[in-house]
Design a protein around this motif. Sequence first.
Motif, short mmCIF file in Angstrom:
data_model
loop_
_atom_site.label_atom_id
_atom_site.label_comp_id
_atom_site.label_asym_id
_atom_site.label_seq_id
_atom_site.Cartn_x
_atom_site.Cartn_y
_atom_site.Cartn_z
N VAL A 272 56.90 25.05 38.49
CA VAL A 272 56.69 24.09 37.39
C VAL A 272 57.84 23.09 37.33
O VAL A 272 57.62 21.88 37.16
CB VAL A 272 56.53 24.84 36.05
N ALA A 273 59.07 23.58 37.49
CA ALA A 273 60.23 22.69 37.43
C ALA A 273 60.20 21.69 38.59
O ALA A 273 60.44 20.49 38.40
CB ALA A 273 61.51 23.52 37.47
N VAL B 92 58.05 29.64 37.55
CA VAL B 92 59.00 28.81 36.81
C VAL B 92 59.60 27.75 37.72
O VAL B 92 59.71 26.57 37.35
CB VAL B 92 60.10 29.69 36.19
N LEU B 93 60.00 28.17 38.91
CA LEU B 93 60.53 27.22 39.89
C LEU B 93 59.49 26.19 40.28
O LEU B 93 59.80 25.00 40.42
CB LEU B 93 61.02 27.98 41.12
N LEU C 8 64.66 34.08 40.38
CA LEU C 8 63.93 33.23 39.45
C LEU C 8 62.43 33.37 39.71
O LEU C 8 62.00 33.34 40.87
CB LEU C 8 64.35 31.77 39.63
N PRO C 9 61.61 33.57 38.68
CA PRO C 9 60.15 33.64 38.90
C PRO C 9 59.64 32.40 39.62
O PRO C 9 60.01 31.27 39.29
CB PRO C 9 59.59 33.74 37.48
#
Length: 266
Positions: free
Chosen positions: A122-123, A119-120, A115-116
């Motif tokens: 931000v989540a 992205v992780l 997973l980028p």
Amino acid sequence: MLLDFDRLGAWRWGLIGVGTVVMLFLLLPIVFIAALSFGDSQWLVFPPPGWTLQWYQQLLTDPVWIDSLLTSAKVAVIVTVLSVALGLLASLGLARSTFFGKSALQAFFLTPMVLPVVVLAVALYAFFLKLGLTGTLTGFVIGHLIIALPFSIITIGNSLQSFDPALEDAAMICGAGPIEVKWRVTLPAIRLGLFAAAVFSFLISWDEVVLSIFMASPTLQTLPVLIWSTLRQDLTPVIAAASTLLVALTIVLMLLVSLLKRGTRS
């Protein structure tokens, strides 16, 4: 036959040449940064007009840099301990059990690797913001642990695959309990995998910057985050000194892994 040997020699020297070019491509930027950290210019000028240690002195006497360095070390140590412990439990469960959905569970554990990171990040930032964990040591540890744990599971899992479970059965036949078997038989046999998992977990946490930017606050930030924020404001050689320390610790730990691996083989 002579022609074949000539061709093999040409291929060998060609591969050595390509390997040398790749090595220089990867290492020269690090060498430049290390050289800039010893330059006496107040700007990042290469080649340095002179040599000095003032930037390291400034780095090690500035409370802001010291706090960020200690924060990075504290987070990395906690993440290392948790990553190895949880990675060992997960690896034992996956290696010693057969159940429905095992492959899916293995893939789930490895998701943070594919997973980028942004992205992780931000989540996790959106989730931690609701829990009030942003800008806290707990938030840093959880975030770094998520990206370090897959490496522990892979490393320890590979060590368990090369370990013969019959040794555990023999120890239990001799009267040892399950915990004693794991402590006196299994763990010593996979100690190299445990050490490698610890080193990888520490380095992943120590060098992490993308996720740390989202977790940081004005009062709590790691060394890579401080390097990034300072780089956006000023091109001081202190940044080069801090970067050199990061790289130096990474090299030292990787050399320790290599020496331990060589000692185990011999």
